[in-house]
Every structure is written in C-alpha cells, then in structure tokens.
Design a protein around this motif. Structure first.
Motif, short mmCIF file in Angstrom:
data_model
loop_
_atom_site.label_atom_id
_atom_site.label_comp_id
_atom_site.label_asym_id
_atom_site.label_seq_id
_atom_site.Cartn_x
_atom_site.Cartn_y
_atom_site.Cartn_z
N ARG A 1 8.53 -10.86 -5.36
CA ARG A 1 7.78 -10.98 -6.62
C ARG A 1 7.25 -9.63 -7.08
NH1 ARG A 1 4.39 -16.49 -5.12
NH2 ARG A 1 5.96 -17.99 -5.80
N TRP A 2 6.78 -8.84 -6.11
CA TRP A 2 6.31 -7.50 -6.47
C TRP A 2 7.46 -6.67 -7.02
CZ3 TRP A 2 8.15 -2.92 -4.32
CH2 TRP A 2 7.53 -1.76 -4.81
N LEU A 3 8.62 -6.73 -6.37
CA LEU A 3 9.78 -5.96 -6.82
C LEU A 3 10.17 -6.33 -8.25
CD1 LEU A 3 12.09 -3.97 -6.14
CD2 LEU A 3 13.40 -5.94 -5.28
N ALA A 4 10.14 -7.62 -8.54
CA ALA A 4 10.53 -8.09 -9.88
C ALA A 4 9.53 -7.65 -10.94
CB ALA A 4 10.66 -9.61 -9.88
N ALA A 5 8.26 -7.54 -10.57
CA ALA A 5 7.22 -7.24 -11.55
C ALA A 5 6.88 -5.76 -11.64
CB ALA A 5 5.95 -8.02 -11.22
N SER A 6 7.25 -4.98 -10.64
CA SER A 6 6.84 -3.58 -10.58
C SER A 6 7.39 -2.77 -11.75
CB SER A 6 7.30 -2.94 -9.26
OG SER A 6 6.95 -1.57 -9.22
N GLU A 7 6.56 -1.87 -12.25
CA GLU A 7 6.97 -0.96 -13.31
C GLU A 7 7.18 0.46 -12.79
OE1 GLU A 7 4.10 -1.30 -16.44
OE2 GLU A 7 4.66 -3.36 -16.93
N GLU A 8 7.16 0.60 -11.47
CA GLU A 8 7.42 1.91 -10.89
C GLU A 8 8.89 2.29 -11.06
OE1 GLU A 8 5.19 3.86 -9.88
OE2 GLU A 8 3.59 2.84 -8.77
N HIS A 9 9.18 3.58 -10.90
CA HIS A 9 10.56 4.06 -10.97
C HIS A 9 11.37 3.42 -9.84
CE1 HIS A 9 13.97 6.79 -11.06
NE2 HIS A 9 13.52 7.30 -12.19
N PRO A 10 12.63 3.06 -10.09
CA PRO A 10 13.47 2.45 -9.04
C PRO A 10 13.57 3.30 -7.77
CG PRO A 10 14.51 2.18 -11.17
CD PRO A 10 13.33 3.07 -11.39
N PRO A 13 0.82 -1.22 0.00
CA PRO A 13 0.00 0.00 0.00
C PRO A 13 0.85 1.27 0.00
CG PRO A 13 0.05 -0.95 2.20
CD PRO A 13 0.81 -1.90 1.32
N TYR A 14 0.78 2.02 -1.09
CA TYR A 14 1.46 3.30 -1.14
C TYR A 14 0.75 4.20 -2.15
CZ TYR A 14 3.66 1.39 -5.37
OH TYR A 14 3.88 0.82 -6.61
N THR A 15 0.85 5.49 -1.93
CA THR A 15 0.24 6.49 -2.79
C THR A 15 1.35 7.32 -3.43
OG1 THR A 15 -1.66 6.64 -1.31
CG2 THR A 15 -1.36 8.44 -2.89
N ILE A 16 1.25 7.54 -4.75
CA ILE A 16 2.22 8.40 -5.43
C ILE A 16 1.72 9.83 -5.31
CG2 ILE A 16 3.43 8.90 -7.58
CD1 ILE A 16 4.09 6.20 -6.37
N THR A 17 2.26 10.55 -4.36
CA THR A 17 1.85 11.93 -4.10
C THR A 17 2.56 12.90 -5.04
OG1 THR A 17 3.61 12.31 -2.50
CG2 THR A 17 1.55 11.34 -1.66
N PRO A 18 2.03 14.12 -5.20
CA PRO A 18 2.74 15.13 -6.01
C PRO A 18 4.16 15.38 -5.51
CG PRO A 18 0.48 15.83 -5.60
CD PRO A 18 0.70 14.60 -4.78
N ALA A 19 4.35 15.32 -4.19
CA ALA A 19 5.69 15.51 -3.64
C ALA A 19 6.64 14.42 -4.10
CB ALA A 19 5.63 15.54 -2.11
N ILE A 20 6.15 13.19 -4.16
CA ILE A 20 6.98 12.07 -4.62
C ILE A 20 7.35 12.25 -6.08
CG2 ILE A 20 6.92 9.60 -5.18
CD1 ILE A 20 5.34 9.19 -2.56
N VAL A 21 6.38 12.63 -6.91
CA VAL A 21 6.66 12.85 -8.33
C VAL A 21 7.71 13.94 -8.51
CG1 VAL A 21 5.67 13.62 -10.53
CG2 VAL A 21 4.37 12.06 -9.05
N HIS A 22 7.56 15.02 -7.77
CA HIS A 22 8.51 16.14 -7.85
C HIS A 22 9.90 15.71 -7.41
CE1 HIS A 22 10.00 20.23 -7.70
NE2 HIS A 22 10.31 20.09 -6.43
N LEU A 23 9.99 14.95 -6.32
CA LEU A 23 11.29 14.50 -5.82
C LEU A 23 11.96 13.52 -6.78
CD1 LEU A 23 10.36 14.16 -2.06
CD2 LEU A 23 12.20 15.61 -2.95
N VAL A 24 11.19 12.63 -7.38
CA VAL A 24 11.75 11.69 -8.36
C VAL A 24 12.37 12.47 -9.52
CG1 VAL A 24 11.16 9.97 -10.12
CG2 VAL A 24 10.30 9.70 -7.79
N ALA A 25 11.66 13.50 -9.99
CA ALA A 25 12.18 14.30 -11.09
C ALA A 25 13.48 15.02 -10.69
CB ALA A 25 11.13 15.32 -11.53
N ARG A 26 13.51 15.57 -9.49
CA ARG A 26 14.70 16.29 -9.03
C ARG A 26 15.88 15.36 -8.83
NH1 ARG A 26 13.87 20.19 -4.15
NH2 ARG A 26 16.01 20.72 -4.81
#
Length: 338
Positions: free
Chosen positions: A157-166, A9-22
C-alpha cells in the motif's frame, strides 16, 4: 479502501538526492544513445550477468559460461539444484514484463517460479520463524510469521501511494522486504528482482541493466548496508548503497558511441549550429569537394543518427536543412571534451 498510515523509516540525505540526480542523468544518456539493435545485442549478455550475480550472492557457483550453455539448451555438469535455480530465474525474467510491482499476487507468482523444485511451498508466505545468519551468529531475526501478511500488505500500500522517486521507493521496498523476510527461502533474490521490477516500470531499460552483478561484486557492503539500516532503524544507508550500485550499472552500460565516430563526423557535429543547409555546412568545414563532403561527413552522420534532415520525405529538396538529433547533442556533451 483502508487508509494506509504505514510509512517505512528512512531519511532523504543529501547523498541520496545527489545520487538520484546522477542516476537520472545517466539513464537519460543511456536512453538517447542506445538504439534498438544495440539493445538487442546487449540484452542476452546482461540478462545472464543479472542472473549469475543474483544467484551467486545466494551461493550458486555456476559461471556466466555455464548459464549461457543452459540458455542454449546444452548439457551442463553442475549440482542439480544450481541448474534448477538458473532455469527458474530464466523463466522468471521472461515473465518480467507481465508483473505489476504493486501486486502481492504477482510477487507470490514470481516466488513460485523462482523457487519451483527448491522449496516445499513456493509462492506462499512462510509459516515459521526465520533469521539471517552470518557464520554461526544470528544477525537478524525476522518478524513472527503471523505478522508477515499484514506487514507485506502495508508495504504494498505504501509503494502504491508513495510520491517518492522510483529510485528511492525501489530501494526502500528492497530493504523493508529483506527486513520482513516474508518467505522461508529465496528472500534475497526476490528482493533484488522486485527492485529491478519497480525500476523497470519507471524506465524499461532496467530490465536489461545488470545491477545484481555489481551487488555481487560488493556483497559484503550489501549485507553491511542492510545491517547498518537495521541498527539505525533508518534505511538511508541501504538506499545510498543501492543507488551507488545502480549508478555504476547504468554508467557501465552506456554504449561507447565516441569510439565509432570518425574525425570527419566529429568535425561536422562541432560546426552544426541549429539548422544548416549542405552549402552552409561545407563552408563551415572549409570544404570544396561536394562528393567528399557527402561521403565522408554527411552520410556517416546520418547513418549513425547523429544528425537528421528537416524534410525527411524529400532528401533532395532545395529547402533541405540538417540539425543535430538528441543522440548527436548527447554525443557532443559527453564525448567532444574527452
């Protein structure tokens, strides 16, 4: 292969998106600016900072100077357990490149090395209950031991299949690992080690970025982010915290190339547009003396790999032109406006 329906369970917040980009931008800058010789000089320093930071969170009192002495084979007067922890960590980080972050067997081997001589059964999942204490209070009671294998299998298994950013998957894995607390001891240092391993598979430079050192400096916030994520049943607070630590670590690791650039080189970089001949560059700089241009402008820029020749194998070709390298372009982007 068994289908894995598990999703942390996790939510991709605007802060997370911004930090990933930075972080991604800072990593790109670091890759461009860090040449091999600088990387080798920084590697040992950062490795010592990493080990000191991760172990200090767990109560190890050895300083960077003492850890350096252990690396150099010198005698250190300190508690034997703390010296053993450092030696184990040095061995573990030397094996870093050999491990697959999606491999449970590699995780167990890493734990065996990190906890050798410190635990009765290193390299094995716990058989009893564990909790996380704060003073005399239990702030987290980990899942029962008979659930650990299944939970860790689902997590891998989730780690291997996830398409989220590292940057996100590594932080989620770190949080979920700490929540499961799969080992009798050493869970904190293992969670941080494995996040670094996941990041290193994305960008190898993370093997030498001392994120753990910054986590140690913000230790209270680290535990608070873990607790907040548990209370919310959502690891977003922990993801945001770790991304801030990673951003700070990458940003402070960026070489200060601008400090090594002379005013003459700076001027040359500013006037170089596209591909230009020597004569065109001299005219743009309003310079008449060819020798002075070559010695004070051209050669230092080439030596720092801020510019390059278009005809590498024929330096004196009459068709020779010069252009900015990626490193030179990044320097202009980061440093000229300062």
């Amino acid at each position: 292969m068994k289908k894995n329906n598990y999703h942390p369970p996790y939510t991709i917040t605007p802060a997370i998106v911004h930090l990933v980009a930075r972080v991604s931008e800072a990593v790109g800058r670091l890759v461009v600016l860090t040449d091999q010789s600088r990387a080798l000089r920084l590697r040992r320093i950062n490795r010592i900072r990493t080990i000191r930071g991760s172990l200090a969170i767990e109560g190890n009192t050895l300083s960077e100077a003492q850890i350096t002495a252990i690396v150099e084979g010198k005698r250190v007067i300190a508690p034997p357990r703390e010296i053993q922890e450092v030696r184990n960590a040095l061995v573990a980080y030397d094996r870093f490149a050999q491990w697959n972050p999606e491999g449970a067997a590699d995780l167990l081997e890493a734990h065996r090395i990190l906890m050798a001589g410190l635990l009765d059964e290193p390299g094995a999942y716990r058989r009893g209950s564990v909790g996380v204490m704060a003073g005399g209070e239990v702030i987290h009671l980990a899942p029962p031991a008979d659930r650990v294998l299944g939970l860790m299998t689902d997590l891998f298994r989730w780690l291997a299949a996830s398409e989220e950013h590292p940057l996100i998957t590594s932080s989620v894995f770190h949080y979920e690992f700490e929540f499961i607390h799969p080992f009798a001891d050493g869970n904190g240092r293992m969670g941080r080690l494995w996040q670094s391993l996941i990041l290193t598979r994305w960008k190898p430079l993370f093997a030498d970025i001392p994120v753990e050192s910054l986590v140690h400096e913000h230790q209270a916030d680290y535990y608070q982010a873990l607790q907040k994520s548990t209370d919310q049943t959502d690891s977003a607070p922990f993801i945001e915290f770790m991304l801030r630590m990673i951003l700070d670590a990458v940003s402070t690791a960026t070489p200060q190339v601008a400090l090594q650039v002379t005013p003459q080189v700076k001027r040359l970089l500013q006037v170089l547009q596209g591909e230009m001949t020597r004569e065109a560059l001299q005219n743009a700089l309003d310079l008449q003396d060819r020798k002075s241009f070559r010695e004070r402008y051209l050669k230092p820029s080439l030596a720092e790999e801020l510019i390059e020749m278009t005809i590498q194998d024929k330096p004196n070709s009459r068709l020779q032109h010069y252009r900015l390298t990626d490193k030179g372009q990044q320097w202009l982007h980061d440093c000229v406006g300062e």
